[in-house]
Write a protein that holds these residues in place. Structure first.
Motif, PDB file in Angstrom:
ATOM      1  N   ASP A  65     -10.620  36.897  19.560  1.00 18.94           N
ATOM      2  CA  ASP A  65     -10.629  37.824  20.691  1.00 18.94           C
ATOM      3  C   ASP A  65     -12.033  37.957  21.280  1.00 18.94           C
ATOM      4  O   ASP A  65     -13.040  37.867  20.568  1.00 18.94           O
ATOM      5  CB  ASP A  65     -10.129  39.197  20.228  1.00 18.94           C
ATOM      6  CG  ASP A  65      -9.839  40.120  21.387  1.00 18.94           C
ATOM      7  OD1 ASP A  65      -8.704  40.073  21.901  1.00 18.94           O
ATOM      8  OD2 ASP A  65     -10.749  40.878  21.792  1.00 18.94           O
ATOM      9  N   ASP A  66     -12.086  38.177  22.587  1.00 18.27           N
ATOM     10  CA  ASP A  66     -13.376  38.308  23.268  1.00 18.27           C
ATOM     11  C   ASP A  66     -14.173  39.514  22.781  1.00 18.27           C
ATOM     12  O   ASP A  66     -15.389  39.583  23.010  1.00 18.27           O
ATOM     13  CB  ASP A  66     -13.161  38.416  24.781  1.00 18.27           C
ATOM     14  CG  ASP A  66     -12.830  37.073  25.409  1.00 18.27           C
ATOM     15  OD1 ASP A  66     -12.707  36.073  24.665  1.00 18.27           O
ATOM     16  OD2 ASP A  66     -12.676  37.019  26.650  1.00 18.27           O
ATOM     17  N   GLY A  67     -13.518  40.439  22.134  1.00 21.05           N
ATOM     18  CA  GLY A  67     -14.223  41.596  21.583  1.00 21.05           C
ATOM     19  C   GLY A  67     -14.922  41.316  20.270  1.00 21.05           C
ATOM     20  O   GLY A  67     -15.558  42.200  19.695  1.00 21.05           O
ATOM     21  N   ALA A  68     -14.853  40.087  19.795  1.00 19.00           N
ATOM     22  CA  ALA A  68     -15.391  39.757  18.474  1.00 19.00           C
ATOM     23  C   ALA A  68     -16.895  39.546  18.468  1.00 19.00           C
ATOM     24  O   ALA A  68     -17.518  39.579  17.423  1.00 19.00           O
ATOM     25  CB  ALA A  68     -14.708  38.499  17.942  1.00 19.00           C
ATOM     26  N   GLU A  69     -17.482  39.264  19.603  1.00 19.02           N
ATOM     27  CA  GLU A  69     -18.889  38.894  19.707  1.00 19.02           C
ATOM     28  C   GLU A  69     -19.098  37.502  19.118  1.00 19.02           C
ATOM     29  O   GLU A  69     -18.186  36.887  18.575  1.00 19.02           O
ATOM     30  CB  GLU A  69     -19.793  39.950  19.063  1.00 19.02           C
ATOM     31  CG  GLU A  69     -19.605  41.332  19.684  1.00 19.02           C
ATOM     32  CD  GLU A  69     -20.441  42.397  19.019  1.00 19.02           C
ATOM     33  OE1 GLU A  69     -21.275  42.065  18.145  1.00 19.02           O
ATOM     34  OE2 GLU A  69     -20.272  43.572  19.384  1.00 19.02           O
ATOM     35  N   LYS A  70     -20.298  36.992  19.185  1.00 14.56           N
ATOM     36  CA  LYS A  70     -20.547  35.569  18.952  1.00 14.56           C
ATOM     37  C   LYS A  70     -20.302  35.104  17.517  1.00 14.56           C
ATOM     38  O   LYS A  70     -20.121  33.918  17.280  1.00 14.56           O
ATOM     39  CB  LYS A  70     -21.972  35.224  19.369  1.00 14.56           C
ATOM     40  CG  LYS A  70     -22.198  35.340  20.864  1.00 14.56           C
ATOM     41  CD  LYS A  70     -23.613  34.940  21.241  1.00 14.56           C
ATOM     42  CE  LYS A  70     -23.819  35.055  22.745  1.00 14.56           C
ATOM     43  NZ  LYS A  70     -25.195  34.673  23.156  1.00 14.56           N
ATOM     44  N   SER A  71     -20.323  36.011  16.559  1.00 13.94           N
ATOM     45  CA  SER A  71     -20.200  35.578  15.159  1.00 13.94           C
ATOM     46  C   SER A  71     -18.753  35.378  14.720  1.00 13.94           C
ATOM     47  O   SER A  71     -18.506  34.944  13.599  1.00 13.94           O
ATOM     48  CB  SER A  71     -20.872  36.588  14.230  1.00 13.94           C
ATOM     49  OG  SER A  71     -20.231  37.853  14.318  1.00 13.94           O
ATOM     50  N   GLY A  72     -17.799  35.674  15.574  1.00 16.64           N
ATOM     51  CA  GLY A  72     -16.396  35.569  15.173  1.00 16.64           C
ATOM     52  C   GLY A  72     -15.934  34.138  14.978  1.00 16.64           C
ATOM     53  O   GLY A  72     -16.170  33.277  15.817  1.00 16.64           O
TER      54      GLY A  72
END
Length: 208
Positions: free
Chosen positions: A191-198
């Motif tokens: 999900d786009d709410g995960a931030e770059k480390s997802g």
């Protein structure tokens, strides 16, 4: 009564067999299972197998239920496009959806099963967000129905989905299908709410 060896018991693979009466463990035998069982109706048999591919659960009528895994994704990372998943469900009794963390752990692993649905023979579509899983566990937050684990719209690489399930790895969702469905459909991704480390791996498992 005498119970014959069931499929999966008595083969070349090492088993751990636990006998329990009134939920109290009586004995453990991690050796190879090579003889017939004698058990009365008050004894339940639980088999936990070392060989990958068998469900660790209470065994009904002394039969192991073999897990099949028709889909495993590559590592899905933040901003990767959504990937379509289709899995045949003919004869399937149980559907299991799993997300797992990768080498960077599970921080910000906001995993989406977008447009997750079941198709019947007549073409009818049933969204998983309209059903209650018999098991729902995840590493953070609560299951999002038609929203992300943060409670926001489902977004994968800027693509918005109106229906689906928002989870957080490590997660497992189990649905009782009772053999009623023909196919499972979904679009998966971080999900786009995960931030770059997802990042995560998605798995679809079935039991017939």
């Amino acid at each position: 009564r005498d119970v014959e060896r069931s499929r999966g018991l008595g083969d070349v693979y090492k088993r751990q067999i636990i006998f329990a009466d009134n939920k109290q463990k009586l004995t453990e035998n991690p050796e190879r299972f090579s003889s017939q069982l004698k058990a009365n109706r008050s004894i339940s048999l639980v088999a936990r197998t070392v060989k990958e591919g068998y469900l660790s659960s209470e065994v009904s009528e002394f039969h192991l239920r073999k897990i099949e895994e028709p889909f495993v994704s590559r590592i899905k990372r933040f901003q990767d496009p959504a990937e379509e998943v289709k899995v045949s469900l003919t004869g399937v009794q149980t559907l299991i959806l799993i997300t797992e963390g990768t080498e960077d752990g599970t921080h910000n692993d906001h995993t989406d099963w977008c447009e997750a649905s079941l198709r019947k023979e007549n073409g009818e579509k049933v969204y998983l967000s309209d059903l209650e899983p018999v098991l729902s566990v995840q590493g953070w937050g609560t299951l999002g129905k038609d929203k992300s684990v943060k409670g926001l719209p489902l977004l994968i690489a800027g693509r918005k989905f109106n229906r689906g399930l928002g989870t957080h790895s490590n997660s497992k969702l189990v649905f009782d299908l009772q053999g009623k469905y023909k196919e499972f459909h979904a679009w998966i991704g971080i999900d786009d709410g995960a931030e770059k480390s997802g990042s995560a791996i998605f798995r679809v498992q079935i039991l017939k």
